[in-house]
Design an enzyme around this catalytic site. Structure first.
Site, PDB file in Angstrom:
ATOM      1  CE  LYS A  86      35.625  32.379  38.380  1.00 40.76           C
ATOM      2  NZ  LYS A  86      35.869  33.371  37.193  1.00 40.76           N
TER       3      LYS A  86
HETATM    4  C1  LIG Z   1      38.991  35.232  42.037  1.00 45.14           C
HETATM    5  C2  LIG Z   1      38.718  35.958  41.084  1.00 45.14           C
HETATM    6  N1  LIG Z   1      37.538  37.331  41.562  1.00 45.14           N
HETATM    7  C3  LIG Z   1      37.184  37.798  41.076  1.00 45.14           C
HETATM    8  C4  LIG Z   1      36.795  37.383  40.034  1.00 45.14           C
HETATM    9  C5  LIG Z   1      35.443  38.577  38.338  1.00 45.14           C
HETATM   10  O1  LIG Z   1      34.922  37.877  38.161  1.00 45.14           O
HETATM   11  P1  LIG Z   1      34.694  38.494  37.017  1.00 45.14           P
HETATM   12  O2  LIG Z   1      34.940  37.514  35.443  1.00 45.14           O
HETATM   13  O3  LIG Z   1      32.693  37.890  36.854  1.00 45.14           O
HETATM   14  O4  LIG Z   1      34.268  39.692  36.813  1.00 45.14           O
HETATM   15  C6  LIG Z   1      37.820  36.541  39.466  1.00 45.14           C
HETATM   16  C7  LIG Z   1      37.161  35.895  37.740  1.00 45.14           C
HETATM   17  O5  LIG Z   1      37.207  35.016  36.961  1.00 45.14           O
HETATM   18  C8  LIG Z   1      37.640  35.909  39.961  1.00 45.14           C
HETATM   19  O6  LIG Z   1      38.427  33.943  40.248  1.00 45.14           O
END
Ligand SMILES: Cc1ncc(COP(=O)(O)O)c(C=O)c1O
Length: 464
Positions: free
Chosen positions: A291
């Protein structure tokens, strides 16, 4: 060639002279009849020294055991077949066994990944500071600092740090009381974490189409999907683009719906001068390693409501009363972030503006290099919105050929997400997806990292 051969009974000084003679870093050992009887690489030589050999020692048969050899005239394909990770040098001999040439397999070692975290001395210092403080779980100065600084950056009153972006969405749904029997409208083009969190909350997702220009959830489709069971909307600022937050907030107000902004991919993106994450009831962020800023794994919920902030803090900590230890007033979870993660987050936050500018610049360089080929359409800049570059995103009718050509050259390419409703486990939640399908078929992300060789990419793509 001659200088790189030495006799089976040479001393180690002669051996290293032969190894040093050609860039291949290998000595070809010959027997009393000058025929090839072994090879010794610079690595073999190092290991011999470690075993206690000295420069005046002489080679013995056990120093150059079995080796792979090719016959003069063997095809390139045959030569390549003889190579492996360990065997990169193949001596070539004539019919009598005399060395005539050698083949070196130089495999591409430089891989260009799609993303990589930018970590330097500040991350290390803060992390070590958290480590030596012994506050390595979910209490410590960096948690408070990260929550305060990141919510200030977004323009929200409260930030609740959690263990990842998926649980952030789940926590937000639980805090808003969204659950069984409630419908939650989400875009069909998003990472599956969005829908999984809705299902974890036992609510029913409704997958609606996105806008062709912005790639984000379409307010018109939201409006069409609303019914008396609809309780919330989760707009996702996908691939760094801000959703139409004006349209969405108007609809939410009109139908008394909750809004959770999923900002996992859009730290710093703006709609009409306001950062995304500051519009809805709650916003969620991810700090996964790919990210815009990262804490390794990590996430945050953000809100302007003191009440929701309080509820989310309690829920992320097992539902325990914030005043009375071990007194549980609601069913909660362990969704806490550690002080170690937050320490990295604080350091990352100090350079978020530079990272955003750097990523914009990556996109510019792609455009400059590739536009004249006419193969790619870039993500649009939309008036009134500031998109951020998370992973450089584009569309192409030649997606498959581009992806294959780049991957063959060790350059990673990421396809867009599949439409959620195309996957059997989610298909029953389909509402509409015409544009999402089109975008998913043509969309891809290009490496968004330092040291991309834009010239090389241009050369590769000009041949497809
Ligand atoms: C649009 C979106 N929502 C939620 C997430 C979830 O995040 P995490 O991977 O930190 O759980 C991601 C992760 O890549 C994402 O791209």
């Amino acid at each position: 060639m001659k200088g790189s051969t030495c006799k089976y009974n040479s001393n180690f000084r002669e051996l290293i002279t032969a190894i040093d003679h050609e860039p291949a870093g290998t000595a070809f050992i010959t027997d009393e009849n000058e025929k090839l009887c072994g090879i010794v690489t610079d690595g073999d030589f190092r290991r011999m020294l470690l075993k206690g050999k000295s420069m005046d020692d002489h080679l013995s048969k056990s120093d150059f055991g079995d080796f792979v050899v090719a016959k003069k005239g063997e095809s390139m394909e045959a030569l390549l077949k003889k190579t492996s990770k360990k065997i990169r040098i193949i001596p070539i001999v004539d019919d009598e066994g005399f060395l005539v040439d050698y083949f070196v397999y130089r495999h591409q070692t430089r891989f260009t990944p799609i993303a990589e975290p930018t970590l330097d001395n500040t991350e290390y210092r803060y992390l070590m500071d958290a480590f030596t403080s012994t506050w390595i779980s979910s209490r410590g100065k960096y948690i408070d600092q990260f929550e305060e600084n990141f919510s200030n950056f977004i323009g929200c009153k409260y930030g609740v740090a959690v263990s990842n972006g998926t649980v952030a969405i789940h926590l937000a749904l639980e805090a808003l009381g969204v659950g069984e029997g409630d419908e939650v409208i989400i875009p069909d083009l998003t990472f599956a974490a969005t829908i999984n969190a809705v299902l974890l909350a036992k609510a029913t997702p409704v997958l609606v189409d996105v806008d062709l220009e912005s790639w984000t959830i379409s307010p018109d489709e939201i409006e069409k999907a609303i019914n008396p069971n609809t309780k919330a909307i989760i707009p996702v600022h996908v691939y760094g683009q801000a959703c139409d937050m004006e349209g969405i907030m108007d609809i939410a107000k009109k139908h008394d719906l909750k809004v959770i902004e999923d900002c996992a991919e859009a730290h710093g993106a703006e709609f009409k001068g306001k950062r995304v994450g500051s519009f809805g009831d709650i916003a969620t962020f991810s700090f996964f390693a790919n990210k815009i800023i990262t804490t390794g794994e990590g996430g945050m919920c953000m809100t302007n409501s003191a009440e929701l902030d309080d509820r989310m803090r309690q829920m992320r900590d097992h539902g325990m009363s914030r005043e009375k230890k071990y007194w549980h007033e609601m069913i909660g979870f362990n969704y806490r972030m550690t002080n170690l993660q937050a320490a990295i987050g604080c350091a990352q936050l100090e350079k978020i503006d530079q990272l955003l500018e750097r990523n914009d610049n990556f996109e510019k360089q792609y455009k400059e290099a590739l536009d004249e080929l006419g193969l790619i359409q870039w993500q649009k800049e939309i008036e009134g919105r500031r998109k951020v570059v998370w992973l450089v995103a584009c569309l192409s009718d030649h997606k498959e050929a581009i992806s294959n050509a780049l991957r063959e050259n060790s350059i990673d390419v990421r396809p867009f997400f599949y439409c959620l409703s195309d996957m059997p486990i989610y298909s029953k939640y389909h509402f509409s997806n015409k544009n999402a399908k089109l975008l998913s078929e043509k969309g891809m992300n290009l490496p968004t990292v330092e040291n991309v060789d834009y010239g090389l990419i241009k050369k590769i793509l000009s041949q497809i």
